[in-house]
Design an enzyme around this catalytic site. Structure first.
Site, PDB file in Angstrom:
ATOM      1  N   ARG A   1       5.147 -14.348  -3.924  1.00  0.00           N
ATOM      2  CA  ARG A   1       5.194 -13.750  -2.589  1.00  0.00           C
ATOM      3  C   ARG A   1       3.815 -13.845  -1.959  1.00  0.00           C
ATOM      4  O   ARG A   1       2.792 -13.851  -2.625  1.00  0.00           O
ATOM      5  CB  ARG A   1       5.625 -12.276  -2.709  1.00  0.00           C
ATOM      6  CG  ARG A   1       6.986 -12.079  -3.356  1.00  0.00           C
ATOM      7  CD  ARG A   1       8.117 -12.130  -2.368  1.00  0.00           C
ATOM      8  NE  ARG A   1       7.918 -11.139  -1.341  1.00  0.00           N
ATOM      9  CZ  ARG A   1       8.284  -9.852  -1.457  1.00  0.00           C
ATOM     10  NH1 ARG A   1       8.861  -9.423  -2.539  1.00  0.00           N
ATOM     11  NH2 ARG A   1       8.064  -9.009  -0.475  1.00  0.00           N
TER      12      ARG A   1
ATOM     13  N   PRO B   1      11.913  -6.370   5.805  1.00  0.00           N
ATOM     14  CA  PRO B   1      11.806  -4.925   6.047  1.00  0.00           C
ATOM     15  C   PRO B   1      11.167  -4.207   4.863  1.00  0.00           C
ATOM     16  O   PRO B   1      11.517  -4.460   3.719  1.00  0.00           O
ATOM     17  CB  PRO B   1      13.266  -4.486   6.218  1.00  0.00           C
ATOM     18  CG  PRO B   1      14.051  -5.739   6.433  1.00  0.00           C
ATOM     19  CD  PRO B   1      13.292  -6.833   5.750  1.00  0.00           C
ATOM     20  N   GLU B   2      10.212  -3.343   5.170  1.00  0.00           N
ATOM     21  CA  GLU B   2       9.586  -2.560   4.102  1.00  0.00           C
ATOM     22  C   GLU B   2      10.090  -1.127   4.203  1.00  0.00           C
ATOM     23  O   GLU B   2      10.947  -0.821   5.019  1.00  0.00           O
ATOM     24  CB  GLU B   2       8.065  -2.679   4.214  1.00  0.00           C
ATOM     25  CG  GLU B   2       7.674  -4.159   4.171  1.00  0.00           C
ATOM     26  CD  GLU B   2       6.226  -4.434   3.805  1.00  0.00           C
ATOM     27  OE1 GLU B   2       5.593  -3.576   3.189  1.00  0.00           O
ATOM     28  OE2 GLU B   2       5.752  -5.538   4.128  1.00  0.00           O
TER      29      GLU B   2
ATOM     30  N   LYS C   1      13.954   0.490  -0.701  1.00  0.00           N
ATOM     31  CA  LYS C   1      14.512  -0.396   0.322  1.00  0.00           C
ATOM     32  C   LYS C   1      16.034  -0.425   0.291  1.00  0.00           C
ATOM     33  O   LYS C   1      16.656  -1.273   0.906  1.00  0.00           O
ATOM     34  CB  LYS C   1      13.942  -1.800   0.131  1.00  0.00           C
ATOM     35  CG  LYS C   1      12.424  -1.827   0.257  1.00  0.00           C
ATOM     36  CD  LYS C   1      11.934  -3.240   0.346  1.00  0.00           C
ATOM     37  CE  LYS C   1      10.587  -3.396  -0.310  1.00  0.00           C
ATOM     38  NZ  LYS C   1      10.251  -4.815  -0.460  1.00  0.00           N
TER      39      LYS C   1
END
Ligand SMILES: [Zn+2]
Length: 259
Positions: free
Chosen positions: A248, A2-3, A51
């Site tokens: 990432r 989730p961003e 976040k």
């Protein structure tokens, strides 16, 4: 993962389910707070900060949760069956609905006055009321030798970008992800574009950066490794950025984003 936009939407759902209502049940399924009980307290509101989710409760307490890789909050009817297993880490319920926090990467209970210890290090929130592109640029410029790809994910610079928006924003600006921050002239334009992309996705699930909602057409490079670039036809490259264990995923077009 989730961003910022997804976390922002989650906060809105929690607000409509919990705000102004008294908790009839709380169940912290994490060792540290296993005995905590918020029953009888009114939920004031839930805020998203980058976040992080901050659910403020009457009596000066804040429930801090983070979705991490694949966490979520689901709102179900009161009395609905809670899925078995250890996936549910936190339950907050009132007379009208039950909020199930599944696979949450972080569950904490702190005094509201101590929230800054949790989120005070974050840079300007791309979707926050206090979004400040100049401050984001100032923070980015403090480390001119860093790669822009790593700097954009560092939530201390600006909060809310994950791997999808990083890849899409850099593609749209034609910037090679390993270019150094100090070599980029228009950092203001870059962070403002990232902000617009996130804001454009606030009202619906999923991430669309092309303007085309169809799933196979929604992004420029993310999820498109090996397929032809929509602009120049070059095959989209896929790699990893950052040092272990925090490397990432990054996707880019070598044609549109030259070294
Ligand atoms: Zn291209």
């Amino acid at each position: 993962m989730p961003e910022g936009d997804a976390v922002h939407r989650t906060a809105a759902r929690l607000r409509s389910a919990l705000d102004g209502r008294v908790l009839t049940r709380s169940d912290f399924r994490v060792p540290r707070h296993a005995t905590a009980d918020l029953t009888g307290r009114e939920v004031l509101t839930t805020l998203s900060r980058g976040k992080h989710l901050l659910t403020r409760v009457e009596g000066g307490l804040t429930v801090h949760t983070h979705l991490r890789m694949d966490g979520s909050w689901r709102i179900v009817a009161p009395g609905a069956r809670v899925p078995p297993g250890d996936q549910v880490r936190l339950i907050l319920a009132n007379r009208d609905c039950t909020a199930l926090g599944r696979k949450l990467g972080m569950v904490d209970l702190v005094r509201t006055e101590d929230e800054a210890r949790l989120v005070g290090h974050l840079g300007p929130d791309l979707l926050g009321p206090d979004w400040d592109p100049d401050e984001a640029v100032r923070r980015l410029r403090e480390a001119p030798d860093r790669t822009i790809g790593e700097a954009l994910l560092d939530q201390r610079n600006l909060a809310g970008i994950g791997t999808i928006y990083r890849a899409e924003t850099l593609f749209l600006r034609g910037i090679w992800p390993w270019r150094k921050v100090g070599e980029i002239e228009d950092l203001g334009g870059l962070v403002s574009l990232a902000q617009r992309l996130l804001a454009a996705n606030l009202e619906h699930a999923g991430t669309v950066t092309t303007g085309d909602r169809r799933p196979s057409n929604a992004t420029w490079v993310y999820g498109r490794a090996g397929r032809p670039c929509r602009r120049c036809g070059t095959r989209i490259s896929r790699g990893e950025m950052g040092s272990q264990p925090q490397e990432r995923l990054i996707l880019w077009c070598a044609g549109c984003q030259p070294r």
